[in-house]
Design a protein around this motif. Structure first.
Motif, PDB file in Angstrom:
ATOM      1  N   PRO A   1      12.578   5.782 -35.859  1.00 55.95           N
ATOM      2  CA  PRO A   1      12.813   4.378 -35.489  1.00 55.95           C
ATOM      3  C   PRO A   1      13.846   3.728 -36.405  1.00 55.95           C
ATOM      4  O   PRO A   1      13.915   4.035 -37.591  1.00 55.95           O
ATOM      5  N   GLY A   2      14.652   2.862 -35.839  1.00 50.63           N
ATOM      6  CA  GLY A   2      15.618   2.108 -36.636  1.00 50.63           C
ATOM      7  C   GLY A   2      16.851   2.883 -37.030  1.00 50.63           C
ATOM      8  O   GLY A   2      17.651   2.409 -37.844  1.00 50.63           O
ATOM      9  N   ILE A   3      17.026   4.099 -36.469  1.00 51.62           N
ATOM     10  CA  ILE A   3      18.195   4.916 -36.796  1.00 51.62           C
ATOM     11  C   ILE A   3      18.935   5.279 -35.517  1.00 51.62           C
ATOM     12  O   ILE A   3      18.329   5.729 -34.547  1.00 51.62           O
ATOM     13  N   GLU A   4      20.242   5.092 -35.538  1.00 50.37           N
ATOM     14  CA  GLU A   4      21.091   5.469 -34.409  1.00 50.37           C
ATOM     15  C   GLU A   4      21.999   6.614 -34.859  1.00 50.37           C
ATOM     16  O   GLU A   4      22.794   6.456 -35.791  1.00 50.37           O
ATOM     17  N   VAL A   5      21.855   7.763 -34.242  1.00 50.37           N
ATOM     18  CA  VAL A   5      22.726   8.895 -34.550  1.00 50.37           C
ATOM     19  C   VAL A   5      24.043   8.701 -33.807  1.00 50.37           C
ATOM     20  O   VAL A   5      24.077   8.631 -32.581  1.00 50.37           O
ATOM     21  N   LEU A   6      25.133   8.622 -34.561  1.00 46.85           N
ATOM     22  CA  LEU A   6      26.443   8.347 -33.986  1.00 46.85           C
ATOM     23  C   LEU A   6      27.207   9.620 -33.644  1.00 46.85           C
ATOM     24  O   LEU A   6      27.955   9.654 -32.669  1.00 46.85           O
TER      25      LEU A   6
ATOM     26  N   ALA B   1      42.319  10.051 -44.639  1.00 44.72           N
ATOM     27  CA  ALA B   1      43.022   9.352 -43.564  1.00 44.72           C
ATOM     28  C   ALA B   1      42.744   9.972 -42.202  1.00 44.72           C
ATOM     29  O   ALA B   1      42.576   9.255 -41.197  1.00 44.72           O
ATOM     30  N   GLU B   2      42.708  11.306 -42.150  1.00 45.05           N
ATOM     31  CA  GLU B   2      42.470  11.989 -40.871  1.00 45.05           C
ATOM     32  C   GLU B   2      41.086  11.655 -40.323  1.00 45.05           C
ATOM     33  O   GLU B   2      40.912  11.436 -39.120  1.00 45.05           O
ATOM     34  N   ALA B   3      40.090  11.609 -41.230  1.00 46.88           N
ATOM     35  CA  ALA B   3      38.738  11.260 -40.794  1.00 46.88           C
ATOM     36  C   ALA B   3      38.663   9.798 -40.373  1.00 46.88           C
ATOM     37  O   ALA B   3      38.014   9.463 -39.380  1.00 46.88           O
ATOM     38  N   GLN B   4      39.325   8.930 -41.117  1.00 45.88           N
ATOM     39  CA  GLN B   4      39.298   7.510 -40.787  1.00 45.88           C
ATOM     40  C   GLN B   4      39.859   7.256 -39.386  1.00 45.88           C
ATOM     41  O   GLN B   4      39.327   6.448 -38.620  1.00 45.88           O
TER      42      GLN B   4
ATOM     43  N   GLU C   1      38.353   5.945 -33.693  1.00 49.82           N
ATOM     44  CA  GLU C   1      38.334   6.211 -32.256  1.00 49.82           C
ATOM     45  C   GLU C   1      36.915   6.121 -31.701  1.00 49.82           C
ATOM     46  O   GLU C   1      36.715   5.832 -30.516  1.00 49.82           O
ATOM     47  N   LEU C   2      35.916   6.383 -32.571  1.00 56.61           N
ATOM     48  CA  LEU C   2      34.508   6.314 -32.164  1.00 56.61           C
ATOM     49  C   LEU C   2      33.880   4.978 -32.557  1.00 56.61           C
ATOM     50  O   LEU C   2      32.657   4.821 -32.453  1.00 56.61           O
ATOM     51  N   ASP C   3      34.707   4.043 -33.020  1.00 61.27           N
ATOM     52  CA  ASP C   3      34.233   2.726 -33.453  1.00 61.27           C
ATOM     53  C   ASP C   3      33.237   2.849 -34.605  1.00 61.27           C
ATOM     54  O   ASP C   3      32.225   2.151 -34.658  1.00 61.27           O
TER      55      ASP C   3
END
Length: 232
Positions: free
Chosen positions: A14-19, A96-99, A104-106
């Motif tokens: 509960p209370g966790i959203e897997v992105l 930078a590449e990860a950012q 793109e995934l907000d």
């Protein structure tokens, strides 16, 4: 397998959203690495790196230094593993590449953290062997010994011993009575084990409720060359 267990648990928490999970970060077609887990809770967005490791303390060492702890296959060392996690895996989400990929995934400004689980196995003839200075004092633990020492060890540590399959290493063993090995079955298995066999994880089982046997302790049985490798 360990990561999938985490994913299952976090999806149900509960209370966790897997992105995202196992998100690859690439540069010009070359994979720089993967982010194990990205999740959101009331404190923000988190980048979580997951690892499960089992390490054996080198003999004639104290155990206090990270470099004293080797993987059972002698291909891994605790200090090297932590350095890789701290210097490569954890900072990956900030590059930078990860950012760019995260935007793109907000997903923005994740906080990186490590969850390293596992066991530390001390040499059975060094009862005062210490744990790494920065380790969790409540860490899971066991012992290890060479094949040549098994008869003496078993005399001082009698009970129902049997090997634990690799897929079952993560949890304390829980074995139904019909799958309990006899002493004869264990001795036959041990006699057939090649001298240069890989490290074997053994558990001592005690009788529990409802015709089940429960793990009381675990040991690694390693070949007599360990931690050195035989010539040729």
């Amino acid at each position: 397998y360990y990561e999938r267990l985490w994913q299952f648990a976090l999806h149900a928490a509960p209370g966790i959203e897997v992105l995202a999970a196992n998100l690859p970060i690439r540069l010009q077609g070359h994979t720089l690495g993967e982010l194990d887990m990205l999740l959101r809770d009331e404190e923000g967005v988190h980048h979580l790196e997951l690892a499960i490791k089992l390490y054996l303390g080198q003999p004639q060492c104290t155990g206090t230094e990270l470099a004293h702890w080797l993987g059972p296959g002698n291909h891994d060392r605790l200090d090297i593993k932590l350095a890789h996690l701290g210097q490569h895996q954890l900072p990956l989400s900030a590059c930078a590449e990860a950012q760019q990929r995260l935007s793109e995934l907000d997903i923005h400004q994740p906080q990186a953290a490590l969850w390293l689980g596992g066991y530390l196995f001390s040499p059975w003839l060094q009862p005062s062997y210490a744990a790494p200075a920065d380790g969790n004092p409540a860490h899971l633990r066991g012992r290890w010994l060479h094949r040549t020492d098994w008869a003496r060890f078993a005399t001082h540590n009698p009970g129902h011993w049997q090997p634990l399959a690799r897929h079952a290493w993560l949890a304390s063993a829980h074995i139904e009575e019909e799958h309990l090995w006899s002493h004869e079955q264990f001795n036959h298995w041990l006699a057939a084990l090649p001298d240069d066999a890989n490290a074997q994880l053994l558990v001592r089982l005690t009788e529990g409720p409802q015709r089940c046997w429960l793990e009381a302790e675990r040991v690694f049985l390693v070949n007599d060359h360990w931690p050195a490798q035989p010539a040729g």
